[in-house]
Enzyme design. Structure first.
Site, PDB file in Angstrom:
ATOM      1  CB  THR A  13      20.046  65.425  30.943  1.00  0.00           C
ATOM      2  OG1 THR A  13      21.314  66.052  31.026  1.00  0.00           O
ATOM      3  CG2 THR A  13      20.085  64.290  29.976  1.00  0.00           C
ATOM      4  CB  VAL A  14      15.774  64.529  33.617  1.00  0.00           C
ATOM      5  CG1 VAL A  14      14.426  63.843  33.831  1.00  0.00           C
ATOM      6  CG2 VAL A  14      16.917  63.560  33.906  1.00  0.00           C
ATOM      7  CE  LYS A 108      20.376  60.121  41.161  1.00  0.00           C
ATOM      8  NZ  LYS A 108      20.907  59.732  39.914  1.00  0.00           N
ATOM      9  CE  LYS A 208      20.275  55.794  40.592  1.00  0.00           C
ATOM     10  NZ  LYS A 208      21.292  55.547  39.567  1.00  0.00           N
TER      11      LYS A 208
END
Ligand code: HSE
Length: 440
Positions: A13-14, A108, A208
């Site tokens: 996706t990214v 992350k 995160k």
């Protein structure tokens, strides 16, 4: 100037968002970076279909299935790690650093768990590791903490930093739907991690938060010391009672510097005032509220996940690294804000020592003196009551729900009080405990 060559590891996706945005906005991005940023190689996998997708979409790049080839290719200056996970990604990132390449990553979990090792390696090699996309997707919170707020002593950060759980909580509250049904919808919409337990158990948010705390307070990345409690056990009754008392429940990541004690580092469902801006961050959106001693509170809001929002942050890092790599090699920040050589030894506060307000829901026999016993135990532990709600017994029932909100107290005092309260013959079952923050 020649283009700066980037190798993309991962075309999910990214990765596909990075390719798309970089090509669509090539002119602006090149102008801002001072030279063209060109993805020359993409590593993708046949098993998940990403190899074929990359071949179809990235006509001008070489597509390979062995990411290590890209990492070791002398023509590549920046390795962009978008694979995720903490095993293969760690090996690739450390090798890229060893090869003298800069790294941009959205990972992350990798940074929260192995960040201190990775930044130390980058520092030694004099290369940059940039990670804007690792926290809150498209919100430039790392840049804000690193640059915009650099004059401040950060007092605390409160974040809604997991879109999946925020979507679940918002939808449960609005529609009264069950947790399981809403989770299925979040998965269908593509917000959830491959393993959704990371989202709903607070682990993704704790990754995160660990990264933000490290930057804000200069401490090592210490995911192992972060407390994470998720939303899976939250009942729609608690969501409703909280509303009646003027609060909304959010999965909040909270990190706070407590003078003389250390850094609180915790993720849990939290009651926050329903009228606060944070309470109105709904659906899959993210928001981070940062309190600095000079600036006061500042709020950052935006999409915390998704293809192009996350690509926006990845490309911002590519531009930063390109600018620093090309224009100012002498003065660049070798590890973009994480001072691996000058870490603070301020400890992380154990959960029993943290301070918070509390929401307690008890099921008790509806008879004289019950409340007096409970308030007596709370007073003995120096816990002061802020609000109280008693729900009427259903007809024919002898038990009622009571909800007590407390002022700030030390968590271990709450544990001690609850042990005594649960031992009372008039109190039935376990007490439900949620934490509460006024965000002031
Ligand atoms: N699963 C994450 C979320 C995606 O729901 O926020 C971005 O890290």
């Amino acid at each position: 100037m020649n283009p700066l060559n980037v190798g993309l590891l991962g075309f999910g996706t990214v990765g596909s968002g990075v390719w798309k945005v970089l090509n669509r906005n090539q002119n602006e991005i090149s102008r801002r970076a001072g030279r063209e940023i060109r993805i020359t190689h993409v590593a993708a996998r046949a098993e998940d279909g990403s190899f074929a997708r990359a071949q179809e979409q990235c006509r001008s790049a070489v597509i390979v299935d062995d990411a290590m080839k890209i990492v070791r290719d002398p023509q590549i200056r920046i390795v962009c790690e978008l694979i995720g996970g903490t095993t293969i990604a760690r090996t690739l990132v450390l090798e890229a650093i060893a090869q003298g390449k800069h790294v941009v990553t959205a990972n992350k979990a990798l940074l929260a768990i192995h960040g201190t090792e990775i930044f130390a390696a980058a520092h030694e090699k004099g290369v940059m590791v940039a990670f804007e996309a690792a926290v809150a997707g498209g919100i430039p919170i790392i840049k804000a903490l690193r640059e915009g707020l650099t004059a401040n002593r950060i007092e605390w950060i409160a974040g809604i930093i997991n879109g999946t759980s925020n979507f679940i909580l918002s939808t449960m509250r609005e529609t009264g739907a069950s947790f399981a049904d809403v989770l299925r919808e979040a998965q269908a919409r593509g917000y959830a991690e491959a393993d959704p337990t990371f989202d709903i158990e607070g682990i993704d948010a704790a990754h995160k938060l660990t990264i933000m705390a490290a930057i804000a307070f200069g401490i090592p990345m210490q995911f192992d010391k972060a407390f994470a409690e998720g939303i899976a056990k939250l009942s729609s009754d608690d969501i409703r009672y909280a509303e009646e008392l003027g609060y909304r429940i959010k999965l909040l990541g909270m990190t706070r510097h407590v003078a003389g004690k250390g850094i609180e580092l915790r993720v849990h469902p939290t009651l926050i005032p329903a009228k606060s801006l944070m309470a109105n961050v709904e659906g899959a959106m993210n928001a981070v509220l940062v309190k600095g001693d000079a600036v006061g509170p500042t709020l950052y809001y935006g999409a915390g996940a998704g293809s192009e929002p996350t690509a926006s942050s990845v490309i911002a890092d590519l531009v930063d690294v390109t600018r620093m790599h090309t224009t100012d090699p002498e003065n660049r920040v070798p590890h973009l804000a994480f001072q691996a050589d000058k870490l603070s030894d301020t400890p992380v506060v154990p959960m029993a020592e943290i301070q918070s307000g509390y929401y307690l829901r008890l099921r008790v026999l509806d008879r004289p003196g019950v409340l007096a016993e409970i308030t007596h135990i709370l007073a003995d532990q120096k816990i002061s009551i802020e609000a109280f709600l008693q729900k009427e017994a259903a007809s024919g029932e002898t038990e009622v729900n009571i909800i007590i909100l407390t002022h700030r107290a030390i968590e271990k005092n709450i544990y001690q009080a609850l042990a005594k309260i649960e031992a009372l013959e008039t109190v039935k079952g376990k007490v439900t405990l949620l934490r509460m923050e006024d965000l002031q």
